[in-house]
Design a protein around this motif. Structure first.
Motif, mmCIF file in Angstrom:
data_model
loop_
_atom_site.group_PDB
_atom_site.id
_atom_site.type_symbol
_atom_site.label_atom_id
_atom_site.label_comp_id
_atom_site.label_asym_id
_atom_site.label_seq_id
_atom_site.Cartn_x
_atom_site.Cartn_y
_atom_site.Cartn_z
ATOM 1 N N ARG A 97 0.844 -1.260 0.062
ATOM 2 C CA ARG A 97 0.015 -0.301 -0.031
ATOM 3 C C ARG A 97 0.766 1.286 -0.048
ATOM 4 N NH1 ARG A 97 -2.857 -0.068 4.876
ATOM 5 N NH2 ARG A 97 -3.611 -2.079 4.375
ATOM 6 N N LEU A 98 1.914 1.208 0.884
ATOM 7 C CA LEU A 98 2.910 2.447 0.765
ATOM 8 C C LEU A 98 3.575 2.494 -0.299
ATOM 9 C CD1 LEU A 98 4.426 4.479 2.698
ATOM 10 C CD2 LEU A 98 6.105 2.686 2.711
ATOM 11 N N ILE A 99 4.009 1.631 -1.143
ATOM 12 C CA ILE A 99 4.791 1.804 -2.370
ATOM 13 C C ILE A 99 3.686 2.359 -3.314
ATOM 14 C CG2 ILE A 99 5.892 0.471 -4.268
ATOM 15 C CD1 ILE A 99 7.099 -1.167 -2.097
ATOM 16 N N ALA A 100 2.524 1.772 -3.501
ATOM 17 C CA ALA A 100 1.486 2.194 -4.227
ATOM 18 C C ALA A 100 1.141 3.565 -4.154
ATOM 19 C CB ALA A 100 0.033 1.408 -4.200
ATOM 20 N N ASP A 101 1.071 3.930 -2.879
ATOM 21 C CA ASP A 101 0.734 5.393 -2.770
ATOM 22 C C ASP A 101 2.056 6.418 -3.010
ATOM 23 O OD1 ASP A 101 -0.903 7.554 -1.704
ATOM 24 O OD2 ASP A 101 0.070 7.629 0.334
ATOM 25 N N MET A 102 3.174 5.948 -2.801
ATOM 26 C CA MET A 102 4.439 6.653 -3.088
ATOM 27 C C MET A 102 4.186 6.881 -4.914
ATOM 28 S SD MET A 102 7.362 5.047 -0.903
ATOM 29 C CE MET A 102 8.620 6.011 -1.594
ATOM 30 N N VAL A 103 3.889 5.728 -5.501
ATOM 31 C CA VAL A 103 4.045 6.041 -7.044
ATOM 32 C C VAL A 103 3.006 6.722 -7.443
ATOM 33 C CG1 VAL A 103 3.570 4.561 -8.991
ATOM 34 C CG2 VAL A 103 5.214 3.784 -7.258
ATOM 35 N N ASN A 104 1.932 6.686 -6.713
ATOM 36 C CA ASN A 104 0.431 7.509 -7.091
ATOM 37 C C ASN A 104 0.871 9.045 -7.078
ATOM 38 O OD1 ASN A 104 -2.369 7.654 -7.923
ATOM 39 N ND2 ASN A 104 -2.563 8.276 -5.857
ATOM 40 N N GLU A 105 1.541 9.314 -5.757
ATOM 41 C CA GLU A 105 1.959 10.886 -5.605
ATOM 42 C C GLU A 105 2.915 11.218 -6.399
ATOM 43 O OE1 GLU A 105 0.683 13.257 -3.358
ATOM 44 O OE2 GLU A 105 -0.964 11.832 -3.154
ATOM 45 N N HIS A 106 3.947 10.409 -6.767
ATOM 46 C CA HIS A 106 4.800 10.915 -7.967
ATOM 47 C C HIS A 106 4.235 10.964 -9.171
ATOM 48 C CE1 HIS A 106 8.702 11.293 -9.586
ATOM 49 N NE2 HIS A 106 8.503 10.323 -10.337
ATOM 50 N N ARG A 107 3.377 10.234 -9.399
ATOM 51 C CA ARG A 107 2.589 10.340 -10.874
ATOM 52 C C ARG A 107 1.764 11.687 -10.924
ATOM 53 N NH1 ARG A 107 -0.381 6.117 -10.826
ATOM 54 N NH2 ARG A 107 -2.344 7.062 -11.071
ATOM 55 N N LEU A 108 0.995 11.757 -9.890
ATOM 56 C CA LEU A 108 -0.069 12.742 -9.817
ATOM 57 C C LEU A 108 0.648 14.205 -9.457
ATOM 58 C CD1 LEU A 108 -3.110 11.092 -7.987
ATOM 59 C CD2 LEU A 108 -2.995 11.546 -10.285
ATOM 60 N N HIS A 109 1.334 14.149 -8.281
ATOM 61 C CA HIS A 109 1.959 15.565 -7.967
ATOM 62 C C HIS A 109 3.290 15.650 -7.843
ATOM 63 C CE1 HIS A 109 -2.108 14.805 -5.701
ATOM 64 N NE2 HIS A 109 -2.154 15.966 -6.548
ATOM 65 N N LYS A 110 4.056 14.801 -8.511
ATOM 66 C CA LYS A 110 5.485 14.842 -8.740
ATOM 67 C C LYS A 110 6.244 14.701 -7.501
ATOM 68 C CE LYS A 110 5.081 15.167 -13.407
ATOM 69 N NZ LYS A 110 4.330 14.110 -13.907
ATOM 70 N N ILE A 111 5.844 14.151 -6.675
ATOM 71 C CA ILE A 111 6.297 14.131 -5.202
ATOM 72 C C ILE A 111 7.733 13.290 -5.339
ATOM 73 C CG2 ILE A 111 6.225 13.527 -2.874
ATOM 74 C CD1 ILE A 111 4.576 16.058 -3.438
ATOM 75 N N ASP A 132 6.769 12.449 5.629
ATOM 76 C CA ASP A 132 5.626 11.330 6.130
ATOM 77 C C ASP A 132 4.196 11.742 5.453
ATOM 78 O OD1 ASP A 132 7.192 10.525 8.199
ATOM 79 O OD2 ASP A 132 6.980 12.341 9.494
ATOM 80 N N PHE A 133 4.148 11.414 4.218
ATOM 81 C CA PHE A 133 3.151 11.741 3.441
ATOM 82 C C PHE A 133 2.265 10.768 3.820
ATOM 83 C CE2 PHE A 133 4.560 15.113 1.120
ATOM 84 C CZ PHE A 133 3.732 15.434 0.164
ATOM 85 N N ASP A 134 2.651 9.327 4.181
ATOM 86 C CA ASP A 134 1.761 8.389 4.537
ATOM 87 C C ASP A 134 0.790 8.649 5.693
ATOM 88 O OD1 ASP A 134 4.116 8.485 6.246
ATOM 89 O OD2 ASP A 134 3.744 6.444 6.847
ATOM 90 N N LYS A 135 1.324 9.771 6.494
ATOM 91 C CA LYS A 135 0.342 10.272 7.506
ATOM 92 C C LYS A 135 -0.551 11.302 7.157
ATOM 93 C CE LYS A 135 3.719 8.646 11.132
ATOM 94 N NZ LYS A 135 5.212 9.007 10.969
ATOM 95 N N LEU A 136 -0.347 11.802 5.875
ATOM 96 C CA LEU A 136 -1.171 13.037 5.463
ATOM 97 C C LEU A 136 -2.563 12.306 4.977
ATOM 98 C CD1 LEU A 136 1.542 15.340 3.931
ATOM 99 C CD2 LEU A 136 0.388 15.567 6.126
ATOM 100 N N THR A 137 -3.559 12.060 5.492
ATOM 101 C CA THR A 137 -4.741 11.401 5.036
ATOM 102 C C THR A 137 -5.531 12.322 4.073
ATOM 103 O OG1 THR A 137 -5.840 11.625 7.166
ATOM 104 C CG2 THR A 137 -4.490 9.457 6.769
ATOM 105 N N ASN A 138 -5.493 13.501 4.550
ATOM 106 C CA ASN A 138 -6.440 14.701 3.917
ATOM 107 C C ASN A 138 -5.790 15.153 2.593
ATOM 108 O OD1 ASN A 138 -8.098 16.778 2.992
ATOM 109 N ND2 ASN A 138 -8.006 17.654 5.101
#
Length: 181
Positions: free
Chosen positions: A2-16, A25-31
């Motif tokens: 789940r963490l890796i999927a979220d990292m990839v998604n944030e990189h793809r959507l927001h270039k993080i 700590d993006f994993d703790k940013l739920t909003n």
């Protein structure tokens, strides 16, 4: 997963960048709005380039020019290392600083940086020649920074720094998101 999927998604959507995802700590940013407010390094660089005059670029992207402009604030010795340098100046520097840091004059993010220890060097001339060749005449040598013990505790393998990003509006300077690195 789940963490890796979220990292990839944030990189793809927001270039993080992945390192910033973990560092902040993006994993703790739920909003999602909290995530959208984050200014990543890529955005920061683009913003800085848009806000600064291109004529100032050499001052900030060429360490040799930076030192010429701001050298009085360095409080340490710095010398350029290229074919035009006088070998006697290099020998004086190396004699005063048997351990020093060498870095490309136009790179960042620790690319090409290395600490030189002259105790194992056969001759200063051979060291000088090898540095000029290795860096294609585009490097500087700096006296090592010795940081306070309290700062060293954070990470003993690097010089830990406080960064103070600023924006100047006419005669006003605003500090935006200072951080410790």
């Amino acid at each position: 997963r789940r963490l890796i999927a979220d990292m990839v998604n944030e990189h793809r959507l927001h270039k993080i960048p992945y390192n910033e995802y973990l560092l902040f700590d993006f994993d703790k940013l739920t909003n999602p709005k909290d995530r959208e407010q984050f200014v990543n390094d890529n955005e920061r660089i683009a913003f800085a380039e848009a806000m600064n005059l291109p004529s100032n670029d050499p001052i900030f992207y060429d360490k040799e020019i930076t030192y010429k402009v701001f050298g009085k604030y360095y409080f340490r010795d710095v010398i350029r290392v290229n074919r035009e340098c006088d070998i006697s100046d290099f020998i004086t520097f190396v004699t005063a600083h048997p351990r020093f840091i060498c870095k490309p004059k136009d790179a960042g993010c620790a690319v090409g940086i290395k600490i030189i220890n002259t105790t194992d060097i056969p001759s200063y001339q051979s060291l000088f020649d090898s540095l000029v060749d290795e860096y294609d005449g585009k490097c500087i040598a700096e006296e090592l920074i010795v940081q306070a013990k309290v700062l060293e505790e954070f990470h003993p393998g690097s010089v830990n720094t406080a960064r103070m990003p600023t924006i100047r509006f006419d005669d006003r300077v605003d500090v935006i998101h200072p951080f410790f690195r």
